[in-house]
Design a protein around this motif. Structure first.
Motif, PDB file in Angstrom:
ATOM      1  N   ARG A 103      35.178  35.921  45.695  1.00  0.00           N
ATOM      2  CA  ARG A 103      35.590  36.348  46.868  1.00  0.00           C
ATOM      3  C   ARG A 103      36.661  35.371  47.379  1.00  0.00           C
ATOM      4  NH1 ARG A 103      30.956  37.488  51.012  1.00  0.00           N
ATOM      5  NH2 ARG A 103      31.662  39.408  51.057  1.00  0.00           N
ATOM      6  N   ASP A 104      37.463  35.401  46.513  1.00  0.00           N
ATOM      7  CA  ASP A 104      38.732  34.441  46.525  1.00  0.00           C
ATOM      8  C   ASP A 104      39.992  35.325  46.349  1.00  0.00           C
ATOM      9  OD1 ASP A 104      40.929  32.739  45.832  1.00  0.00           O
ATOM     10  OD2 ASP A 104      39.548  31.002  45.272  1.00  0.00           O
ATOM     11  N   ARG A 105      40.778  35.442  47.138  1.00  0.00           N
ATOM     12  CA  ARG A 105      42.156  36.208  46.803  1.00  0.00           C
ATOM     13  C   ARG A 105      43.186  35.877  45.701  1.00  0.00           C
ATOM     14  NH1 ARG A 105      45.881  33.080  48.912  1.00  0.00           N
ATOM     15  NH2 ARG A 105      45.628  31.687  50.516  1.00  0.00           N
ATOM     16  N   HIS A 106      42.890  34.517  45.267  1.00  0.00           N
ATOM     17  CA  HIS A 106      43.699  34.123  44.159  1.00  0.00           C
ATOM     18  C   HIS A 106      43.643  34.720  43.002  1.00  0.00           C
ATOM     19  CE1 HIS A 106      43.803  30.031  46.543  1.00  0.00           C
ATOM     20  NE2 HIS A 106      45.152  30.788  46.621  1.00  0.00           N
ATOM     21  N   TYR A 107      42.496  35.559  42.543  1.00  0.00           N
ATOM     22  CA  TYR A 107      42.166  36.036  41.369  1.00  0.00           C
ATOM     23  C   TYR A 107      42.879  37.173  41.161  1.00  0.00           C
ATOM     24  CZ  TYR A 107      38.709  32.263  40.392  1.00  0.00           C
ATOM     25  OH  TYR A 107      38.087  31.188  40.081  1.00  0.00           O
ATOM     26  N   GLU A 108      43.100  37.973  42.124  1.00  0.00           N
ATOM     27  CA  GLU A 108      44.037  39.118  42.344  1.00  0.00           C
ATOM     28  C   GLU A 108      45.433  38.733  41.561  1.00  0.00           C
ATOM     29  OE1 GLU A 108      42.583  41.960  42.546  1.00  0.00           O
ATOM     30  OE2 GLU A 108      40.570  41.123  43.316  1.00  0.00           O
ATOM     31  N   ILE A 109      45.921  37.683  42.043  1.00  0.00           N
ATOM     32  CA  ILE A 109      47.273  36.963  41.391  1.00  0.00           C
ATOM     33  C   ILE A 109      47.285  36.656  40.016  1.00  0.00           C
ATOM     34  CG2 ILE A 109      49.012  35.111  42.209  1.00  0.00           C
ATOM     35  CD1 ILE A 109      48.059  35.518  45.090  1.00  0.00           C
ATOM     36  N   LEU A 110      45.998  36.028  39.833  1.00  0.00           N
ATOM     37  CA  LEU A 110      45.993  35.352  38.463  1.00  0.00           C
ATOM     38  C   LEU A 110      45.811  36.531  37.469  1.00  0.00           C
ATOM     39  CD1 LEU A 110      43.537  32.514  39.381  1.00  0.00           C
ATOM     40  CD2 LEU A 110      45.620  32.141  38.105  1.00  0.00           C
ATOM     41  N   ALA A 111      45.394  37.698  37.917  1.00  0.00           N
ATOM     42  CA  ALA A 111      45.176  38.819  36.989  1.00  0.00           C
ATOM     43  C   ALA A 111      46.655  39.386  36.907  1.00  0.00           C
ATOM     44  CB  ALA A 111      44.372  39.846  37.685  1.00  0.00           C
ATOM     45  N   ARG A 112      47.498  38.972  37.311  1.00  0.00           N
ATOM     46  CA  ARG A 112      48.886  39.479  37.012  1.00  0.00           C
ATOM     47  C   ARG A 112      49.372  38.698  35.637  1.00  0.00           C
ATOM     48  NH1 ARG A 112      51.977  38.948  42.711  1.00  0.00           N
ATOM     49  NH2 ARG A 112      50.672  39.927  44.146  1.00  0.00           N
ATOM     50  N   VAL A 113      48.845  37.491  35.456  1.00  0.00           N
ATOM     51  CA  VAL A 113      49.476  36.877  34.113  1.00  0.00           C
ATOM     52  C   VAL A 113      48.452  36.437  33.233  1.00  0.00           C
ATOM     53  CG1 VAL A 113      51.406  35.853  35.785  1.00  0.00           C
ATOM     54  CG2 VAL A 113      49.136  34.514  35.246  1.00  0.00           C
ATOM     55  N   LEU A 114      47.051  36.852  33.629  1.00  0.00           N
ATOM     56  CA  LEU A 114      46.339  36.363  32.748  1.00  0.00           C
ATOM     57  C   LEU A 114      45.409  37.835  32.364  1.00  0.00           C
ATOM     58  CD1 LEU A 114      44.890  33.016  33.823  1.00  0.00           C
ATOM     59  CD2 LEU A 114      46.050  33.677  31.663  1.00  0.00           C
ATOM     60  N   ALA A 115      44.653  37.878  31.026  1.00  0.00           N
ATOM     61  CA  ALA A 115      43.809  39.301  30.890  1.00  0.00           C
ATOM     62  C   ALA A 115      42.369  39.018  31.059  1.00  0.00           C
ATOM     63  CB  ALA A 115      44.120  39.595  29.405  1.00  0.00           C
ATOM     64  N   PHE A 116      42.058  39.378  32.481  1.00  0.00           N
ATOM     65  CA  PHE A 116      40.759  39.598  32.956  1.00  0.00           C
ATOM     66  C   PHE A 116      40.653  40.609  34.097  1.00  0.00           C
ATOM     67  CE2 PHE A 116      42.460  36.498  35.675  1.00  0.00           C
ATOM     68  CZ  PHE A 116      41.743  36.627  36.898  1.00  0.00           C
ATOM     69  N   THR A 117      39.505  40.930  34.530  1.00  0.00           N
ATOM     70  CA  THR A 117      39.496  41.687  35.579  1.00  0.00           C
ATOM     71  C   THR A 117      38.900  41.026  36.732  1.00  0.00           C
ATOM     72  OG1 THR A 117      39.196  43.601  33.964  1.00  0.00           O
ATOM     73  CG2 THR A 117      38.449  43.798  36.264  1.00  0.00           C
ATOM     74  N   PRO A 118      39.187  40.800  37.792  1.00  0.00           N
ATOM     75  CA  PRO A 118      38.838  40.303  38.993  1.00  0.00           C
ATOM     76  C   PRO A 118      37.804  41.423  39.458  1.00  0.00           C
ATOM     77  CG  PRO A 118      41.255  40.805  39.514  1.00  0.00           C
ATOM     78  CD  PRO A 118      40.855  41.221  37.889  1.00  0.00           C
ATOM     79  N   VAL A 119      36.637  40.904  39.769  1.00  0.00           N
ATOM     80  CA  VAL A 119      35.477  41.804  40.355  1.00  0.00           C
ATOM     81  C   VAL A 119      35.271  41.033  41.754  1.00  0.00           C
ATOM     82  CG1 VAL A 119      33.260  42.562  40.279  1.00  0.00           C
ATOM     83  CG2 VAL A 119      34.741  42.435  38.078  1.00  0.00           C
ATOM     84  N   ALA A 120      35.178  41.802  42.875  1.00  0.00           N
ATOM     85  CA  ALA A 120      35.326  41.437  44.186  1.00  0.00           C
ATOM     86  C   ALA A 120      33.581  41.415  44.451  1.00  0.00           C
ATOM     87  CB  ALA A 120      35.896  42.253  45.453  1.00  0.00           C
ATOM     88  N   ALA A 121      32.927  40.231  44.703  1.00  0.00           N
ATOM     89  CA  ALA A 121      31.651  40.412  45.046  1.00  0.00           C
ATOM     90  C   ALA A 121      31.132  40.679  46.388  1.00  0.00           C
ATOM     91  CB  ALA A 121      31.242  38.777  45.258  1.00  0.00           C
TER      92      ALA A 121
END
Length: 121
Positions: A103-121
């Motif tokens: 529940r942290d907006r940073h993971y959407e940005i991090l997904a631009r440069v790393l290979a993972f899927t952010p899943v909003a809780a």
């Protein structure tokens, strides 16, 4: 089976919506963040017991190298000031092929440069 690496933001705001096939995981950074918030010795022990139910995703030198590379890429796009724990958690997720529940907006940005899927809780 899908590995779901749980961020502190998702854990504290719970409950986490996981499918039957999903496996909830923690890494050392999240475990330390959560235990840091314990209000007493008894709360620490109870929280530690609860966290023991999660699968542990290992962090090693590769995790830190991936995080540094991500930070470099983030700097190139003007987003290098993301909290270090979040960068490490995302790097761990990439390393293990896990998604990050958050529940942290940073993971959407991090997904631009790393290979993972952010899943909003």
């Amino acid at each position: 089976m899908r590995l779901l690496l749980v961020d502190k933001s998702a854990y504290v705001r719970g409950p986490i919506d996981a499918a039957v096939d999903d496996e909830l995981c923690l890494c050392a950074v999240t475990r330390l963040e959560l235990l840091y918030s314990a209000r007493s010795a008894d709360h620490f022990l109870a929280l530690e017991a609860d966290l023991a139910e999660f699968r542990d995703l290992r962090m090693d030198a590769e995790t830190f190298a991936v995080a540094l590379g991500a930070q470099r890429e983030l700097a190139a796009i003007g987003h290098h000031r993301i909290a270090i724990p979040d960068v490490l958690i995302a790097a761990c997720a990439q390393q293990h092929g896990a998604d990050v529940v958050h529940r942290d907006r940073h993971y959407e940005i991090l997904a631009r440069v790393l290979a993972f899927t952010p899943v909003a809780a």
